[in-house]
Design a protein around this motif. Sequence first.
Motif, PDB file in Angstrom:
ATOM      1  N   MET A   1      46.582  38.752  40.280  1.00  0.00           N
ATOM      2  CA  MET A   1      47.115  39.906  38.410  1.00  0.00           C
ATOM      3  C   MET A   1      47.604  40.159  38.500  1.00  0.00           C
ATOM      4  O   MET A   1      46.733  41.697  38.196  1.00  0.00           O
ATOM      5  N   ALA A   2      49.177  40.204  37.681  1.00  0.00           N
ATOM      6  CA  ALA A   2      50.116  41.103  37.421  1.00  0.00           C
ATOM      7  C   ALA A   2      48.859  42.338  36.643  1.00  0.00           C
ATOM      8  O   ALA A   2      49.346  43.797  36.745  1.00  0.00           O
ATOM      9  N   ASP A   3      48.465  42.593  35.389  1.00  0.00           N
ATOM     10  CA  ASP A   3      48.384  43.539  34.298  1.00  0.00           C
ATOM     11  C   ASP A   3      46.548  44.230  35.182  1.00  0.00           C
ATOM     12  O   ASP A   3      45.446  44.328  34.569  1.00  0.00           O
ATOM     13  N   CYS A   4      46.377  43.587  36.002  1.00  0.00           N
ATOM     14  CA  CYS A   4      44.009  44.131  36.325  1.00  0.00           C
ATOM     15  C   CYS A   4      44.339  45.162  37.192  1.00  0.00           C
ATOM     16  O   CYS A   4      45.090  45.472  38.071  1.00  0.00           O
ATOM     17  N   LEU A   5      42.694  46.063  36.672  1.00  0.00           N
ATOM     18  CA  LEU A   5      43.052  47.887  37.047  1.00  0.00           C
ATOM     19  C   LEU A   5      42.520  47.294  38.683  1.00  0.00           C
ATOM     20  O   LEU A   5      42.816  47.552  39.694  1.00  0.00           O
ATOM     21  N   PHE A   6      41.964  46.102  39.008  1.00  0.00           N
ATOM     22  CA  PHE A   6      40.927  45.868  39.960  1.00  0.00           C
ATOM     23  C   PHE A   6      41.656  44.971  41.291  1.00  0.00           C
ATOM     24  O   PHE A   6      41.850  45.456  42.279  1.00  0.00           O
ATOM     25  N   CYS A   7      42.882  45.147  40.619  1.00  0.00           N
ATOM     26  CA  CYS A   7      43.804  43.831  41.221  1.00  0.00           C
ATOM     27  C   CYS A   7      45.068  44.961  42.110  1.00  0.00           C
ATOM     28  O   CYS A   7      45.635  44.864  43.546  1.00  0.00           O
ATOM     29  N   LYS A   8      45.074  45.861  41.423  1.00  0.00           N
ATOM     30  CA  LYS A   8      45.967  47.279  41.671  1.00  0.00           C
ATOM     31  C   LYS A   8      45.098  47.369  43.038  1.00  0.00           C
ATOM     32  O   LYS A   8      46.209  48.169  43.936  1.00  0.00           O
ATOM     33  N   ILE A   9      43.937  47.995  42.574  1.00  0.00           N
ATOM     34  CA  ILE A   9      43.662  49.036  43.809  1.00  0.00           C
ATOM     35  C   ILE A   9      43.068  47.989  44.711  1.00  0.00           C
ATOM     36  O   ILE A   9      43.368  48.636  45.802  1.00  0.00           O
ATOM     37  N   VAL A  10      42.771  46.359  44.322  1.00  0.00           N
ATOM     38  CA  VAL A  10      42.411  45.603  45.886  1.00  0.00           C
ATOM     39  C   VAL A  10      44.067  46.286  46.651  1.00  0.00           C
ATOM     40  O   VAL A  10      44.233  45.412  47.908  1.00  0.00           O
ATOM     41  N   VAL A  42      34.068  44.069  44.232  1.00  0.00           N
ATOM     42  CA  VAL A  42      34.726  43.395  44.269  1.00  0.00           C
ATOM     43  C   VAL A  42      35.364  42.370  44.877  1.00  0.00           C
ATOM     44  O   VAL A  42      35.952  42.704  45.620  1.00  0.00           O
ATOM     45  N   PRO A  43      35.892  41.185  44.634  1.00  0.00           N
ATOM     46  CA  PRO A  43      36.282  39.663  45.217  1.00  0.00           C
ATOM     47  C   PRO A  43      37.992  40.472  45.256  1.00  0.00           C
ATOM     48  O   PRO A  43      38.578  40.871  44.370  1.00  0.00           O
ATOM     49  N   ARG A  44      38.593  40.061  46.033  1.00  0.00           N
ATOM     50  CA  ARG A  44      40.090  40.394  46.213  1.00  0.00           C
ATOM     51  C   ARG A  44      41.192  38.996  45.398  1.00  0.00           C
ATOM     52  O   ARG A  44      41.515  39.406  45.067  1.00  0.00           O
ATOM     53  N   ALA A  45      40.169  37.931  45.268  1.00  0.00           N
ATOM     54  CA  ALA A  45      40.613  36.866  44.291  1.00  0.00           C
ATOM     55  C   ALA A  45      40.052  37.799  42.818  1.00  0.00           C
ATOM     56  O   ALA A  45      38.892  38.037  42.630  1.00  0.00           O
ATOM     57  N   HIS A  46      41.671  37.357  41.686  1.00  0.00           N
ATOM     58  CA  HIS A  46      40.929  37.505  40.688  1.00  0.00           C
ATOM     59  C   HIS A  46      39.655  36.569  39.545  1.00  0.00           C
ATOM     60  O   HIS A  46      40.650  35.728  39.773  1.00  0.00           O
ATOM     61  N   VAL A  47      38.940  36.741  39.530  1.00  0.00           N
ATOM     62  CA  VAL A  47      38.268  36.212  37.988  1.00  0.00           C
ATOM     63  C   VAL A  47      37.601  37.180  37.572  1.00  0.00           C
ATOM     64  O   VAL A  47      37.510  38.164  37.416  1.00  0.00           O
ATOM     65  N   ALA A  48      37.839  36.456  36.014  1.00  0.00           N
ATOM     66  CA  ALA A  48      37.553  37.426  34.739  1.00  0.00           C
ATOM     67  C   ALA A  48      36.234  38.369  34.582  1.00  0.00           C
ATOM     68  O   ALA A  48      35.786  39.160  34.493  1.00  0.00           O
ATOM     69  N   THR A  49      35.603  36.997  34.040  1.00  0.00           N
ATOM     70  CA  THR A  49      33.975  37.348  34.100  1.00  0.00           C
ATOM     71  C   THR A  49      33.269  36.164  34.901  1.00  0.00           C
ATOM     72  O   THR A  49      33.728  35.141  35.522  1.00  0.00           O
ATOM     73  N   VAL A  85      24.410  44.811  39.425  1.00  0.00           N
ATOM     74  CA  VAL A  85      24.855  44.717  38.552  1.00  0.00           C
ATOM     75  C   VAL A  85      25.767  44.114  37.824  1.00  0.00           C
ATOM     76  O   VAL A  85      26.761  44.527  38.685  1.00  0.00           O
ATOM     77  N   PHE A  86      26.216  42.715  37.379  1.00  0.00           N
ATOM     78  CA  PHE A  86      27.334  42.311  36.591  1.00  0.00           C
ATOM     79  C   PHE A  86      26.835  42.040  34.961  1.00  0.00           C
ATOM     80  O   PHE A  86      26.593  41.882  34.619  1.00  0.00           O
ATOM     81  N   ASN A  87      28.556  43.013  34.733  1.00  0.00           N
ATOM     82  CA  ASN A  87      27.934  42.766  32.779  1.00  0.00           C
ATOM     83  C   ASN A  87      29.085  42.458  32.804  1.00  0.00           C
ATOM     84  O   ASN A  87      30.502  41.715  33.147  1.00  0.00           O
ATOM     85  N   CYS A  88      29.340  41.264  32.103  1.00  0.00           N
ATOM     86  CA  CYS A  88      29.546  39.913  31.034  1.00  0.00           C
ATOM     87  C   CYS A  88      29.929  40.308  29.478  1.00  0.00           C
ATOM     88  O   CYS A  88      29.325  39.348  28.643  1.00  0.00           O
ATOM     89  N   ASN A  89      31.310  40.369  29.255  1.00  0.00           N
ATOM     90  CA  ASN A  89      31.875  40.430  28.612  1.00  0.00           C
ATOM     91  C   ASN A  89      31.546  41.562  27.067  1.00  0.00           C
ATOM     92  O   ASN A  89      30.912  42.850  27.957  1.00  0.00           O
ATOM     93  N   ALA A  90      31.765  41.597  26.044  1.00  0.00           N
ATOM     94  CA  ALA A  90      31.854  42.619  25.972  1.00  0.00           C
ATOM     95  C   ALA A  90      29.916  43.390  25.017  1.00  0.00           C
ATOM     96  O   ALA A  90      30.271  44.509  25.243  1.00  0.00           O
ATOM     97  N   ASP A  91      29.118  42.724  25.229  1.00  0.00           N
ATOM     98  CA  ASP A  91      27.690  43.049  24.424  1.00  0.00           C
ATOM     99  C   ASP A  91      26.963  43.368  25.670  1.00  0.00           C
ATOM    100  O   ASP A  91      26.199  44.697  25.427  1.00  0.00           O
ATOM    101  N   ALA A  92      27.567  43.867  26.808  1.00  0.00           N
ATOM    102  CA  ALA A  92      27.228  43.939  27.514  1.00  0.00           C
ATOM    103  C   ALA A  92      27.934  45.469  28.825  1.00  0.00           C
ATOM    104  O   ALA A  92      26.854  45.595  29.510  1.00  0.00           O
ATOM    105  N   GLY A  93      28.759  45.268  27.536  1.00  0.00           N
ATOM    106  CA  GLY A  93      29.429  46.903  28.509  1.00  0.00           C
ATOM    107  C   GLY A  93      30.748  46.412  29.042  1.00  0.00           C
ATOM    108  O   GLY A  93      31.340  47.266  29.765  1.00  0.00           O
ATOM    109  N   GLN A  94      31.498  45.295  30.136  1.00  0.00           N
ATOM    110  CA  GLN A  94      32.753  44.939  30.043  1.00  0.00           C
ATOM    111  C   GLN A  94      33.125  45.384  30.112  1.00  0.00           C
ATOM    112  O   GLN A  94      33.913  45.428  29.170  1.00  0.00           O
ATOM    113  N   THR A  95      34.101  46.141  31.231  1.00  0.00           N
ATOM    114  CA  THR A  95      35.591  46.557  30.226  1.00  0.00           C
ATOM    115  C   THR A  95      36.295  46.630  31.092  1.00  0.00           C
ATOM    116  O   THR A  95      37.948  46.897  30.564  1.00  0.00           O
TER     117      THR A  95
END
Length: 114
Positions: A1-10, A42-49, A85-95
């Motif tokens: 995914m173009a704008d994803c930090l971890f896709c860029k690291i992958v 991280v998986p190479r495949a982009h999955v958001a949450t 740990v997997f953080n999922c969405n805002a309350d868990a602190g996913q950034t």
Amino acid sequence: MADCLFCKIVAGDIPAAIVHRDDALVAFRDINPQAPFHVLIVPRAHVATLNDLTPDRDALVGSMARLAARLARDAGHAERGYRTVFNCNADAGQTVWHIHMHLLAGRRLAWPPG
Ligand code: AMP
Ligand code: ZN
């Protein structure tokens, strides 16, 4: 995914302290470690949450857990212990919206987490 930090690291477009890579997964040191040993898997495949996981990814997530155990063991943390740990969405602190398993070890970890 173009704008994803971890896709860029992958993809190798952004540098990271890589500790493992294979066909499906990449693991690297967290840039802001919360424990003496803090790795992101991280998986190479982009999955958001976690909410976006589908049954076809079950084996992938299983391989993330097994890699965490292997990296913890190789770093000498298997006996004393470690946390994943997997953080999922805002309350868990996913950034970063590309699923990642945190692997933390090297100190006594409080429970419950903050
Ligand atoms: P989360 O808050 O669960 O989404 O976790 C995201 C993690 O990514 C945080 O622990 C950050 O410190 C880490 N992080 C952010 N940017 C980078 C980077 N360029 N390299 C390595 N880790 C990063
Ligand atoms: Zn991504």
